[in-house]
Scaffold this active site. Structure first.
Site, PDB file in Angstrom:
ATOM      1  N   GLU A  29      -6.727   4.801   7.846  1.00  0.00           N
ATOM      2  CA  GLU A  29      -6.482   6.219   7.537  1.00  0.00           C
ATOM      3  C   GLU A  29      -7.692   6.847   6.867  1.00  0.00           C
ATOM      4  O   GLU A  29      -8.009   8.015   7.108  1.00  0.00           O
ATOM      5  CB  GLU A  29      -5.227   6.348   6.656  1.00  0.00           C
ATOM      6  N   SER A  63       3.478  -2.390  10.131  1.00  0.00           N
ATOM      7  CA  SER A  63       4.933  -2.456  10.309  1.00  0.00           C
ATOM      8  C   SER A  63       5.519  -3.832   9.972  1.00  0.00           C
ATOM      9  O   SER A  63       6.420  -4.310  10.661  1.00  0.00           O
ATOM     10  CB  SER A  63       5.321  -2.019  11.733  1.00  0.00           C
ATOM     11  N   GLU A 111      -5.178  -4.928  10.375  1.00  0.00           N
ATOM     12  CA  GLU A 111      -4.115  -3.982  10.701  1.00  0.00           C
ATOM     13  C   GLU A 111      -4.429  -3.291  12.023  1.00  0.00           C
ATOM     14  O   GLU A 111      -5.267  -2.389  12.066  1.00  0.00           O
ATOM     15  CB  GLU A 111      -3.996  -2.901   9.612  1.00  0.00           C
ATOM     16  N   ASN A 138       0.870  -1.174   0.000  1.00  0.00           N
ATOM     17  CA  ASN A 138       0.000   0.000   0.000  1.00  0.00           C
ATOM     18  C   ASN A 138       0.906   1.224   0.000  1.00  0.00           C
ATOM     19  O   ASN A 138       1.548   1.522   1.004  1.00  0.00           O
ATOM     20  CB  ASN A 138      -0.903  -0.026   1.237  1.00  0.00           C
ATOM     21  N   TRP A 139       0.949   1.905  -1.147  1.00  0.00           N
ATOM     22  CA  TRP A 139       1.875   3.030  -1.285  1.00  0.00           C
ATOM     23  C   TRP A 139       1.339   4.323  -0.679  1.00  0.00           C
ATOM     24  O   TRP A 139       2.033   5.320  -0.632  1.00  0.00           O
ATOM     25  CB  TRP A 139       2.238   3.222  -2.769  1.00  0.00           C
ATOM     26  N   LYS A 140       0.070   4.302  -0.253  1.00  0.00           N
ATOM     27  CA  LYS A 140      -0.534   5.473   0.396  1.00  0.00           C
ATOM     28  C   LYS A 140      -0.362   6.706  -0.501  1.00  0.00           C
ATOM     29  O   LYS A 140      -0.514   6.596  -1.706  1.00  0.00           O
ATOM     30  CB  LYS A 140       0.047   5.654   1.804  1.00  0.00           C
ATOM     31  N   GLY A 171       2.753   2.111  10.795  1.00  0.00           N
ATOM     32  CA  GLY A 171       3.737   3.175  10.656  1.00  0.00           C
ATOM     33  C   GLY A 171       4.410   3.594  11.944  1.00  0.00           C
ATOM     34  O   GLY A 171       5.120   4.582  11.992  1.00  0.00           O
ATOM     35  N   HIS A 222      -9.396   1.368   4.772  1.00  0.00           N
ATOM     36  CA  HIS A 222      -8.137   1.505   5.516  1.00  0.00           C
ATOM     37  C   HIS A 222      -8.355   2.457   6.692  1.00  0.00           C
ATOM     38  O   HIS A 222      -9.126   3.415   6.598  1.00  0.00           O
ATOM     39  CB  HIS A 222      -7.034   2.031   4.596  1.00  0.00           C
ATOM     40  N   GLY A 252       2.906  -1.380   4.223  1.00  0.00           N
ATOM     41  CA  GLY A 252       2.938   0.053   3.942  1.00  0.00           C
ATOM     42  C   GLY A 252       4.317   0.521   3.537  1.00  0.00           C
ATOM     43  O   GLY A 252       4.809   0.216   2.457  1.00  0.00           O
ATOM     44  N   GLY A 253       4.972   1.251   4.435  1.00  0.00           N
ATOM     45  CA  GLY A 253       6.262   1.880   4.146  1.00  0.00           C
ATOM     46  C   GLY A 253       7.297   0.952   3.529  1.00  0.00           C
ATOM     47  O   GLY A 253       8.032   1.350   2.613  1.00  0.00           O
TER      48      GLY A 253
END
Length: 256
Positions: free
Chosen positions: A103, A219, A173, A16-18, A179, A101, A240-241
């Site tokens: 967010e 994470s 999640e 997920n590149w957000k 994150g 998600h 994610g990251g």
């Protein structure tokens, strides 16, 4: 038998590149990642911002990599400024969409009810939804995690048929692990993913619960992937990251 069933479920590892990477940066990164994420053992998906979907799909042509969207709207078309309709996604070859998600729930007023509408619409258009659920740190500390997740799942799957549910992907999640560098312990992650599978079994049947794929997210790193993905009820990850780094190749090929 349960262990054998897990082997039959194909792992799915999604990035997920957000809100990261311009279209040209997306192409450059995908070209670097392509050889690193090549695998016959898992489905690999990159979910990228809407403006990057078309160049991303072009960039991965000829590979087994699928491209997903990070969100979509639950109406076919109309006066919904700024939103993206499902047929806009299917028209360009998008196969997956992240729905709900944390967010989007936190910043953009997404609710369990809008998640359900989007899930139904995704299935209607043949897009595989990656349905997100997860508890806050307060909920974890108050001991209501499983109750809360079951509520999210039950509402998300309202009016979804068993045949559709079998094809769905659920991403667990824990919000406190996204994150933050805090990872749920393997036991914590497995406990909730198992409870999600039990909830699906109650809503449908064992066959549906055995077929549905449940990811862990929050994470996930090259060092934690192998242990997480070896759990009986964890069928991959929503990353994610780490999916923006070349190390993502190590997560995808966690078993090598």
């Amino acid at each position: 038998m349960k262990g054998m069933v897990n082997n039959m479920r194909r792992k799915i590892i999604a990035g997920n590149w957000k809100m990261n990477k311009t279209p040209s940066e997306t192409v450059a990164l995908l070209n670097e990642l392509k050889p690193l994420v090549a695998t016959k053992d898992a489905d690999v998906v990159f979910c990228v911002p809407a403006v990057s979907l078309i160049p991303a799909i072009e960039a991965v042509k000829g590979t087994d990599i699928a491209i997903g969207a990070e969100n979509m709207y639950y109406e076919e078309s109309g006066a919904y400024t700024g939103e993206i309709a499902p047929n806009m996604l299917t028209d360009i070859g998008v196969k997956y969409v992240i729905i709900g998600h944390s967010e989007r729930r936190e910043y953009f007023a997404e609710t369990d009810e809008t998640v359900n509408k989007k899930v139904l619409k995704a299935f209607e258009h043949g897009i595989t939804p990656i349905i997100c659920c997860g508890e806050s740190l307060t909920q974890r500390e108050q001991g209501v995690t499983i109750d809360f997740i079951r509520q999210q799942i039950k509402i998300a799957f309202l009016s979804v048929t068993a045949e559709q549910a079998k094809k769905a992907v659920i991403a667990y999640e824990p919000i406190w692990a996204i994150g933050t560098g805090k990872v749920a312990t393997t036991d914590q992650a497995q406990e909730v993913c198992k409870a999600i599978r039990q909830c699906i079994a109650e809503l449908y049947d064992e066959a549906t619960a055995d077929a549905i794929r449940i990811q862990y997210g929050g994470s996930v790193s090259a060092s934690s992937a192998a242990e997480l993905f070896s759990q009986a009820d964890i069928d991959g990850g929503l990353v994610g990251g780490a999916s923006l780094k070349l190390d993502f190749g190590k997560i995808v090929n966690y078993n090598k």
